[in-house]
Design a protein around this motif. Structure first.
Motif, short mmCIF file in Angstrom:
data_model
loop_
_atom_site.label_atom_id
_atom_site.label_comp_id
_atom_site.label_asym_id
_atom_site.label_seq_id
_atom_site.Cartn_x
_atom_site.Cartn_y
_atom_site.Cartn_z
N GLY A 287 12.86 -4.95 2.41
CA GLY A 287 12.81 -5.12 0.97
C GLY A 287 11.57 -5.89 0.53
O GLY A 287 11.63 -6.78 -0.32
N LEU A 288 10.44 -5.52 1.14
CA LEU A 288 9.24 -6.33 0.94
C LEU A 288 8.45 -5.95 -0.30
O LEU A 288 7.64 -6.73 -0.77
N GLU B 166 7.00 7.85 4.96
CA GLU B 166 8.20 7.03 5.20
C GLU B 166 8.09 6.23 6.49
O GLU B 166 8.67 5.15 6.62
N ASN B 167 7.36 6.77 7.46
CA ASN B 167 7.14 6.02 8.69
C ASN B 167 6.44 4.70 8.38
O ASN B 167 6.84 3.64 8.87
N VAL B 168 5.37 4.80 7.56
CA VAL B 168 4.59 3.59 7.27
C VAL B 168 5.40 2.66 6.36
O VAL B 168 5.35 1.44 6.49
N ALA B 169 6.17 3.28 5.46
CA ALA B 169 6.92 2.46 4.50
C ALA B 169 8.18 1.86 5.12
O ALA B 169 8.85 1.04 4.49
N GLU C 205 4.52 -0.78 -5.53
CA GLU C 205 3.65 -1.36 -4.52
C GLU C 205 3.65 -0.54 -3.22
O GLU C 205 2.66 -0.52 -2.49
N VAL C 206 4.77 0.10 -2.92
CA VAL C 206 4.91 0.78 -1.63
C VAL C 206 3.77 1.76 -1.41
O VAL C 206 3.12 1.76 -0.36
#
Lengths: 478, 429, 284
Positions: C146-147, C136-139, C152-153
């Motif tokens: 909302g990229l 979650e840190n990276v995401a 894809e995440v």
């Protein structure tokens, strides 16, 4: 009175002892330098003079009455033995009144009781004077002996400073022990009285019974009528009011804390924080007054008007109900209690939020998050344990709060979760059971201690958990 | 080691822009919630204080009536002055003044008596008792109207309301108007509220007894809690070794600070009254209970004040040969004193407003006088508030609010004192 | 409170000048012909009454590492924080002057700092993983902006961690807390978090000062690899580090930019005596 005079005399004597001690060491100190300064020598003598005697005098003040009562009750005349426990209590109270030259007001003493009263009053005077003479003699002996012993020990090598500091150190320890003794006292008094209560009402019946009618036991002549002591309705009522209070306090308190710590400028903070402190400083009895005489009638009028509009419509049943809602609904006490808790939640959360490191906020803002996203995704999760602890402390306050519920909630023990209904709480019942005239040893009175013990255990558990969480949380960011 | 070949999938930056509007709207909503929360809290404070002032201010005005009363020798026997009914004498004098005839059933007399405080009759009794020569003369007495009559002048009983729903009927109201018009009734500052103690008659009830009780209790509380709390804090902060025992004390103090106040009342009931035999309802007992309650907060405040004194001060004192006790007594404690005083004043202010534990130890009793000693039955301001709030007469409600105003004034004074101490002596290291 | 409110854009320049892009020729020359990514002109920063930066003008090349060096309090971090407008978050801080990224002024009132910061990543002195899982840190950036959609995440997180050289160490515990990692791992996690949103510029504020030498070496290695794709500006108090990782160096002193140029030239042949004194260790 004589004892107080003796205390004053003791004080003067120990002051004289202080001067004598100083003078003596000053005289000795002309040949050699004493180890400690003269003041310490004086203080040493004064302490030995005053302390032991003072202990005796204070013990006499604190326990003299009880010793006297105990001695008085020995070999009671047959007429007094025939009295019930409460009547005997009244009798002995009157004995002491008569002994001090007053007139007994409680009852008519006739027959054998009349001479018994006079005899006991004479005995009381005798015991009192004996106690006083004995106590004063002992105190005089201790003061004189202490003075002589200490005074003779003085010489230039005597480490008076260390001795005096030892005394003061002991005093400091004693003071910090008082805090522990308070807890012991609370526990002991609650457990002992509750024990006597649970001897008469089984704990399971108390904790899980659904019927609370202690008032029946009020008529002591009705030995058969024991009353019902199932506390579930009280627990439910306490919980309901706590829940309403938290529904008010948690969001408002939390959002004010967030706004104050994350958005408000120093100027806003400088105004709003003291005002919130005022809200926290208002005595609970004032909130109770406000709940009972302003919020209650206003809510009632509002609901009744709403009900009036609904009557005859599709929601006729609801309308009928609302039209008859009373002042003392759980919602009123809960809502006002919630407002009382807002500053509490807010200031605790404010501290917690401020202790979240700025680097986390910077990290999130630098990622392009808005402030609210940063707060929701980073600051609040980081502060969550602390906020949870703050809310637990608020819950503990809510269930222990007494005045608001006593003045604004009802007395009727109902098991309901309807916020418009009237409920009663643990604290309300404790107040009701212990105010007004009652015999101390009745089940009804004892049940208040059972409730008190339950309340104490519940709040203590909440506090311990909350304080643990806060401590761990602090360590994480320190 | 690092996988430089793995390209991070390209993200679509234009989508950031697309979401911006919604995100800023959310941001504004969030800030709005924060503002609303504060506005709700502060407006509640405003409503609370405003309501109390509105309900209570009228207490500070009272309506007094002066009546010339002829002390009829036929009615007052010099040998038995107390046997005469002065209340009736007063009422009849008022009727004469109003030119109201007495009817057979004495209904008019009753109605007039319902308007006049029996303080008037009491005053007459005292005067005549002191000087029996007054019998046969006319004396003018001045005293309060009954509370309900005063409520009419204060606009709380309205003439246009239904006669059956109010305590005074139209005839009584017209008499009152007449008295007012002739100047027999005058209004002024209600000094009696501050010079009288509790009474069953609202117009004679005042806060003096409660104020004195509160002051006595508070002074004793301070005398117990402050020295003990400061010494305990000094021990824990400056002398105590770090071990299990001091940990226990520490945890214990933090928990005590959060114990519900009513529990302290139970402690007082079980230990101080039943075990130690401290007199019930007395300021001494109240102070003992409140002192135990205030003790943890005094200790906590003192400890943080001591913590704020930099270690360099202690080291400097120890380095020049002072003992630990001297260091603390001569250097650390004086520097921590402002913090100690502020903390103590604030926790005493809290104790001043405390009610629940005092109900447990019998301070709820009706006490019509001023307590003369610390072992006599007394009441305190917050309990007086509670007692009057329970009274059914409407006139007591305004007095309850007025008593709250007095209580709040005391609390504000104490808080101001705390702020002054903090401002005056504040020192930053 | 709008972010822009705290930022006082009392821009002293007339608006026609504001519109005009900075002359690229001079900058190109300074950079030895490399393309300019960031161009700063007349940057003055005030904290309340105190001025922290004086007329700073600096060009930063694309796909290169530029080191900002200087003694403590010289303004190098302040300058770095101007580039992504992090100074907006400090009450009482005013930034005057122009800083252009690809010719667009970051101080433009119309530019949303959210948008700017999505393009300019930042790594701080102390590793600051969020109180969330590694994944979650990276995401984080992807989610708030909302990229990417759900499928894809995962890929982007994996790729970002791989680029940051952390994948092998954490692939089996992506859902462990970010703060459970060691200091050096945390800093690489933070770098992965920054590159997950595919920024154009990465700002690093003394990224190794809280790390041990081994972790520092890994980060430096990583910076060197990342330079092929990003424009990196790094503030460092270690001249050795500046020499190792950067191609160009700018020396700040007392809030002024003293000298900027190729790293190897500056360290061997400084033009200004103050630079000389600093790199030879006479002060700082």
């Amino acid at each position: 009175m004589l004892i107080w005079a003796a205390l004053a005399a003791l004080f003067l004597f120990s002051f004289a002892a202080y001067r004598l001690g100083r003078q003596r060491i000053a005289a000795m100190g002309q040949s050699a330098r004493p180890h400690s300064r003269p003041g310490y020598h004086g203080a040493y003598v004064a302490l030995w003079t005053a302390a032991p005697a003072a202990v005796v005098l204070f013990a006499l003040i604190a326990f003299g009455g009880r010793i006297e009562a105990g001695l008085l009750r020995q070999d009671a005349p047959a007429a007094v033995q025939a009295l019930s426990e409460s009547e005997a209590q009244v009798f002995y109270d009157d004995v002491r009144v008569v002994a001090h030259g007053g007139t007994p007001s409680q009852r008519d003493y006739s027959g054998d009781l009349k001479p018994a009263l006079a005899a006991k009053a004479a005995a009381a005077r005798h015991i009192e004077s004996q106690l006083l003479v004995g106590g004063l003699a002992l105190a005089t002996l201790l003061a004189g002996g202490g003075f002589l012993l200490a005074f003779r020990r003085l010489n230039v090598d005597f480490r008076a400073r260390n001795r005096v500091e030892g005394w003061s150190g002991g005093l400091l320890v004693a003071c910090s022990v008082i805090a522990v003794l308070t807890t012991v006292g609370i526990l002991a008094s609650l457990v002992v009285e509750s024990w006597r209560f649970f001897a008469q009402v089984p704990p399971l019946e108390f904790l899980f019974g659904t019927d609370w009618e202690p008032q029946i036991a009020m008529r002591s002549d009705q030995v058969a009528a024991k009353g019902a002591f199932g506390a579930v309705p009280l627990f439910v009522g306490t919980f309901l009011i706590m829940l309403i209070a938290m529904l008010v306090a948690a969001p408002i308190g939390l959002f004010s804390a967030i706004y104050l710590s994350e958005y408000a400028g120093p100027r806003t903070r400088a105004w709003v924080k003291p005002l919130l402190e005022v809200l926290a400083g208002v005595p609970t009895v004032v909130y109770g007054f406000f709940a009972a005489l302003t919020v209650g009638p206003a809510f009632r009028a509002g609901f009744n008007a709403l009900g009036g509009m609904l009557v005859g419509g599709p929601l006729d049943g609801l309308g009928q109900y609302l039209a008859q809602v009373q002042n003392q609904m759980a919602l009123v006490a809960g809502a006002v209690m919630g407002v009382m808790l807002i500053p509490f939640v807010s200031s605790l959360s404010d501290d917690i939020i401020n202790s979240v490191p700025q680097s986390l906020r910077d990290g999130s803002l630098a990622m392009g998050a808005t402030r609210s996203e940063t707060i929701k995704n980073v600051v609040l999760p980081a502060a969550l344990p602390g906020i949870a602890a703050a809310l637990l402390l608020a819950v503990s306050r809510a269930i222990g709060e007494t005045m608001i519920v006593t003045m604004a909630a009802g007395l009727q023990a109902k098991t309901t979760i309807n916020p418009l209904d009237t409920v009663t709480t643990v604290t309300v019942q404790i107040v009701t059971l212990l105010t007004g005239d009652q015999e101390f040893d009745s089940v009804k009175t004892l049940s208040a201690f059972g409730l008190g013990l339950t309340l104490f255990v519940a709040t203590l558990a909440l506090n311990i958990i909350a304080l643990r969480i806060v401590q761990k949380y602090r360590e994480q960011y320190d | 080691m690092t996988d430089a070949a793995t390209a991070v999938p390209a993200v679509r930056h234009n989508t950031v822009e697309a979401g911006l509007k919604a995100r800023h709207a959310k941001e504004r909503r969030f800030v709005l919630y924060g503002r609303l929360a504060i506005i709700v809290a502060l407006s509640f404070l405003a409503v609370l204080l405003g309501r109390i002032v509105l309900q209570g201010y009228s207490t500070f005005i009272d309506y007094r009536v002066s009546v010339p009363v002829f002390i009829d020798p036929a009615r007052v026997d010099p040998a038995d002055v107390s046997g005469a009914n002065f209340d009736v004498l007063v009422a009849q004098s008022v009727m004469k003044q109003l030119a109201v005839p007495d009817d057979d059933l004495g209904q008019n007399l009753d109605k007039v008596m319902a308007l006049m405080s029996n303080d008037l009759g009491f005053q007459l009794l005292q005067q005549v008792k002191a000087d029996p020569h007054l019998i046969g003369r006319t004396i003018t007495v001045k005293g309060p109207l009954k509370a309900d009559a005063a409520l009419y002048f204060k606009g709380q009983i309205r003439r246009d309301s239904d006669q059956d729903t109010r305590k005074l009927d139209d005839i009584q109201l017209s008499w009152l108007d007449k008295l007012k018009a002739t100047g027999a009734v005058t209004s002024g500052f209600n000094t009696a509220f501050f010079t009288h103690s509790d009474s069953t008659e609202p117009e004679q009830a005042g806060v003096l007894g409660a104020v004195v009780g509160s002051l006595l209790t508070l002074m004793l509380t301070a005398a117990f809690a402050v020295p003990v709390g400061v010494m305990a804090a000094v021990y824990l902060e400056e002398f105590a070794p770090k071990n299990r025992w001091t940990d226990v004390i520490e945890v214990n103090i933090n928990n005590l600070a959060a114990v519900p106040s009513i529990i302290y009342g139970l402690l007082g009931l079980a230990v101080f009254i039943n075990w130690l035999g401290v007199p019930r309802s007395s300021p001494l007992l109240g102070a003992l209970v409140l002192a135990l309650m205030a003790l943890p907060t005094v200790i906590i405040a003192t400890r943080s004040a001591l913590k704020a004194v930099p270690p360099s001060i202690r080291e400097a004192a120890l380095a020049i040969g002072a003992s630990r006790t001297q260091t603390v007594l001569h250097h650390v404690l004086p520097l921590a004193m402002p913090g100690v005083m502020t903390g103590s004043i604030l926790s005493l202010a809290h104790a001043l407003g405390e009610t629940a534990p005092l109900l447990m130890i019998g301070m709820i009793a009706f006490v019509p006088g001023v307590p003369a000693s610390i072992t006599e039955a007394a009441t305190v301001l917050p309990v007086q508030v509670f007692i009057w709030e329970n009274a059914s007469e409407r006139a007591f409600h305004e007095r309850t609010a007025a008593a709250i105003i007095v209580l709040l004034v005391f609390m504000i004074l104490m808080n101001l004192a705390a702020i002054l101490v903090r401002r005056r002596f504040e020192r930053r290291w | 409170m709008n972010l822009r409110n705290t930022y006082n854009s009392g821009n002293s320049m007339p608006s026609d000048q504001l519109e005009a892009a900075i002359q690229p020729a001079a900058a190109s020359e300074a950079l030895g012909g490399a393309p300019v990514k960031i161009a700063a002109r007349d940057v003055n920063v005030f904290y309340g009454e105190k001025q922290a930066l004086f007329d700073v003008a600096l060009d930063v090349g694309a796909q290169a590492v530029t080191a900002l060096i200087g003694p403590s309090g010289c303004g190098k971090s302040t300058f770095l924080r101007c580039i992504n407008r992090m100074n907006d978050t400090i009450p009482g801080c005013r930034v005057l002057g122009r800083i252009e990224i690809d010719g667009a002024d970051v101080n433009d009132r119309g530019l949303d700092p959210v948008l700017l910061r999505a393009r300019v990543g930042m790594v701080f002195q102390k590793p600051n993983p969020f109180p969330k899982s590694i994944f979650e840190n990276v995401a984080y950036g992807l989610r708030i902006h909302g990229l990417a959609n759900k499928s894809e995440v995962g890929d982007i997180v994996e790729a970002s961690l791989k680029r940051a050289g952390l994948w092998a160490e954490v692939s089996d515990r992506l859902h462990a807390s970010g703060s459970s990692l060691s200091g050096g791992q945390q800093q690489r996690l933070v770098i992965a978090r920054a590159i997950a949103v595919n920024p154009e510029v990465i700002l690093m504020d003394e990224p190794c000062s809280a790390l041990d030498p081994i972790a520092t070496a890994r980060i430096e290695e990583l910076i060197d690899e990342l330079r092929t794709q990003y424009c990196i500006v790094i503030v460092t108090h270690s001249m050795a580090q500046a020499a190792r990782v950067s191609q160009r160096t700018a020396f700040f002193h007392m809030g002024k930019l003293v000298e900027a140029g190729r790293t190897d030239e500056m360290f061997t042949n400084p033009r200004d005596s103050r630079t000389q004194d600093y790199i030879t260790g006479r002060f700082g």
